[in-house]
Scaffold this motif. Structure first.
Motif, PDB file in Angstrom:
ATOM      1  N   ALA A 156      67.770  83.298  52.428  1.00  0.00           N
ATOM      2  CA  ALA A 156      68.153  82.035  51.786  1.00  0.00           C
ATOM      3  C   ALA A 156      68.501  80.993  52.840  1.00  0.00           C
ATOM      4  O   ALA A 156      68.121  79.815  52.724  1.00  0.00           O
ATOM      5  CB  ALA A 156      69.337  82.269  50.852  1.00  0.00           C
ATOM      6  N   PHE A 157      69.195  81.416  53.870  1.00  0.00           N
ATOM      7  CA  PHE A 157      69.558  80.512  54.967  1.00  0.00           C
ATOM      8  C   PHE A 157      68.301  79.942  55.621  1.00  0.00           C
ATOM      9  O   PHE A 157      68.195  78.740  55.858  1.00  0.00           O
ATOM     10  CB  PHE A 157      70.404  81.270  55.991  1.00  0.00           C
ATOM     11  CG  PHE A 157      70.852  80.440  57.166  1.00  0.00           C
ATOM     12  CD1 PHE A 157      72.104  79.847  57.163  1.00  0.00           C
ATOM     13  CD2 PHE A 157      70.041  80.268  58.277  1.00  0.00           C
ATOM     14  CE1 PHE A 157      72.527  79.079  58.247  1.00  0.00           C
ATOM     15  CE2 PHE A 157      70.447  79.514  59.356  1.00  0.00           C
ATOM     16  CZ  PHE A 157      71.692  78.907  59.342  1.00  0.00           C
ATOM     17  N   MET A 158      67.339  80.816  55.909  1.00  0.00           N
ATOM     18  CA  MET A 158      66.110  80.379  56.581  1.00  0.00           C
ATOM     19  C   MET A 158      65.368  79.309  55.782  1.00  0.00           C
ATOM     20  O   MET A 158      64.807  78.369  56.358  1.00  0.00           O
ATOM     21  CB  MET A 158      65.160  81.564  56.777  1.00  0.00           C
ATOM     22  CG  MET A 158      65.598  82.609  57.752  1.00  0.00           C
ATOM     23  SD  MET A 158      64.313  83.899  57.860  1.00  0.00           S
ATOM     24  CE  MET A 158      65.290  85.341  58.278  1.00  0.00           C
ATOM     25  N   PHE A 159      65.341  79.445  54.463  1.00  0.00           N
ATOM     26  CA  PHE A 159      64.520  78.566  53.640  1.00  0.00           C
ATOM     27  C   PHE A 159      65.311  77.440  52.979  1.00  0.00           C
ATOM     28  O   PHE A 159      64.768  76.700  52.151  1.00  0.00           O
ATOM     29  CB  PHE A 159      63.771  79.386  52.596  1.00  0.00           C
ATOM     30  CG  PHE A 159      62.735  80.299  53.207  1.00  0.00           C
ATOM     31  CD1 PHE A 159      61.607  79.764  53.812  1.00  0.00           C
ATOM     32  CD2 PHE A 159      62.904  81.671  53.209  1.00  0.00           C
ATOM     33  CE1 PHE A 159      60.660  80.586  54.403  1.00  0.00           C
ATOM     34  CE2 PHE A 159      61.963  82.506  53.796  1.00  0.00           C
ATOM     35  CZ  PHE A 159      60.837  81.963  54.401  1.00  0.00           C
ATOM     36  N   TYR A 160      66.577  77.307  53.357  1.00  0.00           N
ATOM     37  CA  TYR A 160      67.404  76.249  52.774  1.00  0.00           C
ATOM     38  C   TYR A 160      66.808  74.869  53.019  1.00  0.00           C
ATOM     39  O   TYR A 160      66.693  74.048  52.106  1.00  0.00           O
ATOM     40  CB  TYR A 160      68.827  76.315  53.338  1.00  0.00           C
ATOM     41  CG  TYR A 160      69.641  75.087  53.024  1.00  0.00           C
ATOM     42  CD1 TYR A 160      69.974  74.767  51.703  1.00  0.00           C
ATOM     43  CD2 TYR A 160      70.063  74.222  54.038  1.00  0.00           C
ATOM     44  CE1 TYR A 160      70.707  73.630  51.403  1.00  0.00           C
ATOM     45  CE2 TYR A 160      70.801  73.090  53.746  1.00  0.00           C
ATOM     46  CZ  TYR A 160      71.118  72.796  52.433  1.00  0.00           C
ATOM     47  OH  TYR A 160      71.835  71.659  52.137  1.00  0.00           O
ATOM     48  N   GLY A 161      66.405  74.592  54.262  1.00  0.00           N
ATOM     49  CA  GLY A 161      65.869  73.275  54.589  1.00  0.00           C
ATOM     50  C   GLY A 161      64.673  72.901  53.735  1.00  0.00           C
ATOM     51  O   GLY A 161      64.551  71.760  53.267  1.00  0.00           O
ATOM     52  N   LEU A 162      63.787  73.872  53.489  1.00  0.00           N
ATOM     53  CA  LEU A 162      62.593  73.623  52.680  1.00  0.00           C
ATOM     54  C   LEU A 162      62.952  73.529  51.198  1.00  0.00           C
ATOM     55  O   LEU A 162      62.518  72.615  50.500  1.00  0.00           O
ATOM     56  CB  LEU A 162      61.570  74.734  52.904  1.00  0.00           C
ATOM     57  CG  LEU A 162      60.210  74.567  52.229  1.00  0.00           C
ATOM     58  CD1 LEU A 162      59.488  73.329  52.756  1.00  0.00           C
ATOM     59  CD2 LEU A 162      59.350  75.809  52.429  1.00  0.00           C
ATOM     60  N   ALA A 163      63.760  74.484  50.704  1.00  0.00           N
ATOM     61  CA  ALA A 163      64.102  74.523  49.278  1.00  0.00           C
ATOM     62  C   ALA A 163      64.887  73.288  48.850  1.00  0.00           C
ATOM     63  O   ALA A 163      64.765  72.836  47.706  1.00  0.00           O
ATOM     64  CB  ALA A 163      64.902  75.792  48.975  1.00  0.00           C
ATOM     65  N   SER A 164      65.670  72.738  49.758  1.00  0.00           N
ATOM     66  CA  SER A 164      66.506  71.582  49.433  1.00  0.00           C
ATOM     67  C   SER A 164      65.807  70.254  49.690  1.00  0.00           C
ATOM     68  O   SER A 164      66.368  69.187  49.411  1.00  0.00           O
ATOM     69  CB  SER A 164      67.796  71.631  50.258  1.00  0.00           C
ATOM     70  OG  SER A 164      67.494  71.551  51.651  1.00  0.00           O
ATOM     71  N   GLY A 165      64.601  70.304  50.232  1.00  0.00           N
ATOM     72  CA  GLY A 165      63.867  69.086  50.526  1.00  0.00           C
ATOM     73  C   GLY A 165      64.354  68.362  51.767  1.00  0.00           C
ATOM     74  O   GLY A 165      64.002  67.199  52.000  1.00  0.00           O
ATOM     75  N   LYS A 166      65.127  69.057  52.594  1.00  0.00           N
ATOM     76  CA  LYS A 166      65.681  68.425  53.796  1.00  0.00           C
ATOM     77  C   LYS A 166      64.679  68.366  54.949  1.00  0.00           C
ATOM     78  O   LYS A 166      64.886  67.640  55.915  1.00  0.00           O
ATOM     79  CB  LYS A 166      66.947  69.174  54.239  1.00  0.00           C
ATOM     80  CG  LYS A 166      68.068  69.186  53.205  1.00  0.00           C
ATOM     81  CD  LYS A 166      68.606  67.795  52.943  1.00  0.00           C
ATOM     82  CE  LYS A 166      69.688  67.787  51.875  1.00  0.00           C
ATOM     83  NZ  LYS A 166      70.931  68.440  52.285  1.00  0.00           N
ATOM     84  N   VAL A 167      63.610  69.165  54.877  1.00  0.00           N
ATOM     85  CA  VAL A 167      62.560  69.096  55.900  1.00  0.00           C
ATOM     86  C   VAL A 167      61.246  68.740  55.219  1.00  0.00           C
ATOM     87  O   VAL A 167      61.029  69.047  54.041  1.00  0.00           O
ATOM     88  CB  VAL A 167      62.417  70.428  56.684  1.00  0.00           C
ATOM     89  CG1 VAL A 167      63.711  70.780  57.392  1.00  0.00           C
ATOM     90  CG2 VAL A 167      61.967  71.567  55.780  1.00  0.00           C
ATOM     91  N   SER A 168      60.370  68.109  55.964  1.00  0.00           N
ATOM     92  CA  SER A 168      59.083  67.668  55.413  1.00  0.00           C
ATOM     93  C   SER A 168      58.171  68.848  55.119  1.00  0.00           C
ATOM     94  O   SER A 168      58.063  69.775  55.924  1.00  0.00           O
ATOM     95  CB  SER A 168      58.388  66.728  56.406  1.00  0.00           C
ATOM     96  OG  SER A 168      57.068  66.430  55.968  1.00  0.00           O
ATOM     97  N   ASN A 169      57.523  68.807  53.965  1.00  0.00           N
ATOM     98  CA  ASN A 169      56.547  69.845  53.630  1.00  0.00           C
ATOM     99  C   ASN A 169      55.132  69.461  54.056  1.00  0.00           C
ATOM    100  O   ASN A 169      54.175  70.188  53.786  1.00  0.00           O
ATOM    101  CB  ASN A 169      56.588  70.181  52.137  1.00  0.00           C
ATOM    102  CG  ASN A 169      56.238  68.987  51.256  1.00  0.00           C
ATOM    103  OD1 ASN A 169      55.723  67.966  51.736  1.00  0.00           O
ATOM    104  ND2 ASN A 169      56.523  69.103  49.965  1.00  0.00           N
ATOM    105  N   ARG A 170      55.006  68.297  54.721  1.00  0.00           N
ATOM    106  CA  ARG A 170      53.737  67.814  55.288  1.00  0.00           C
ATOM    107  C   ARG A 170      52.592  67.817  54.268  1.00  0.00           C
ATOM    108  O   ARG A 170      51.430  68.087  54.598  1.00  0.00           O
ATOM    109  CB  ARG A 170      53.349  68.628  56.515  1.00  0.00           C
ATOM    110  CG  ARG A 170      54.451  68.718  57.576  1.00  0.00           C
ATOM    111  CD  ARG A 170      53.941  69.307  58.859  1.00  0.00           C
ATOM    112  NE  ARG A 170      55.046  69.692  59.732  1.00  0.00           N
ATOM    113  CZ  ARG A 170      54.897  70.113  60.987  1.00  0.00           C
ATOM    114  NH1 ARG A 170      53.684  70.194  61.519  1.00  0.00           N
ATOM    115  NH2 ARG A 170      55.942  70.464  61.708  1.00  0.00           N
TER     116      ARG A 170
END
Length: 282
Positions: free
Chosen positions: A18-32
């Motif tokens: 869950a920690f690893m994918f937090y940035g992606l799941a929360s929209g905090k990093v670009s999904n390009r």
């Protein structure tokens, strides 16, 4: 392949994943431009889904990779590596390796890397070990009830077993580090080979960005991960995440790749696994 379609992304309901994918799941990093559907299952189920070729990207056991190497490549981000620590074998009273050779051991899945590490430590194939397969969160209970003499523990139980009154028989990660000088490879992320190399590399970098975001925003990522920690307090969650989200999670590097190759090659030399294809990294 077009990035118009939604990619299935499998990971376990564990605090480190869950920690690893937090940035992606929360929209905090670009999904390009790629879209991701998170599929949250226990690791044994994810192993089985990978065997069926169901998921585009997924966390699996390094052990299970032997069976899907012909169709998936290992991503150089997202690995769970135990650096001198790892899955443990516990019992109601201290048991030696000689005693464990003839004991019934409760395990959380035949395809877990913990199971393969145990085979290497005992120097016995799975067919010659008396194993009772139960869900990972039931291992403590079946050992306590006497249904098994010992238990192979993964996930948060590695740091809470003594609170349940159990004795440590062996830390397989420490044993592996003493033997090889390398971390024990446990979990990895893989991506289907139907994506071309450019696509595989771009998707790998998106997920790497998610790991880095979590590490750079620790309090909020830990708070998110806490909901998957099965009741652990914040300090315990942070302790567990710090064990398995480390430099190899950001980038396997040459040492991480060597650890995976040695683990799988040694198991194949012993006849414990049969690789379905060459080991590939992306």
């Amino acid at each position: 392949m077009s990035n118009d379609r939604t990619l299935t992304l499998g990971h376990s309901p564990d605090s480190d994943d869950a920690f690893m994918f937090y940035g992606l799941a929360s929209g905090k990093v670009s999904n390009r431009g790629w879209r991701f559907k998170h599929v949250i299952k226990d690791i044994q189920s994810l192993n089985e889904l990978a065997l069926a070729g169901t998921l585009d990207i997924t966390a699996i056991s390094v052990h299970a990779y032997a069976l899907v190497a012909d169709s998936y490549s290992i991503m150089t981000m997202g690995a769970s590596m135990g650096d001198g620590y790892g899955p443990i074998i516990i019992a109601r009273s201290p048991l030696t390796r000689e005693r464990l050779m003839d004991s019934r051991i409760a395990i959380p899945g035949l395809l877990t890397s913990a199971c393969l590490a145990m085979q290497l430590w005992l120097d016995k194939p799975a067919r010659d070990i008396d194993m009772l397969v139960v869900p990972f969160d039931k291992v403590f209970q079946v050992v306590s009830d006497g249904e098994a003499d010992a238990g192979l523990i993964i996930h948060e139980g590695q740091i809470t077993y003594n609170e349940h009154g159990f004795h440590l028989c062996i830390d397989l990660g420490k044993w592996w580090k003493d033997l090889t000088g390398l971390p024990l490879p446990l979990g990895i992320n893989v991506i289907k080979n139907l994506f071309n190399h450019t696509e595989q590399s771009e998707i790998t970098e998106i997920l790497r960005d998610s790991v880095i975001y979590g590490l750079n925003h620790l309090p909020e990522a830990i708070e998110y991960a806490k909901q998957y920690s099965r009741g652990l307090n914040t300090n315990k969650v942070e302790q567990f995440v710090s064990l398995y989200v480390n430099k190899w999670t950001v980038d396997l590097g040459e040492e991480g790749k060597r650890a995976i190759e040695l683990f799988l090659n040694r198991a194949q030399e012993k006849g414990f696994i049969q690789m379905s294809g060459p080991i590939k990294f992306v």
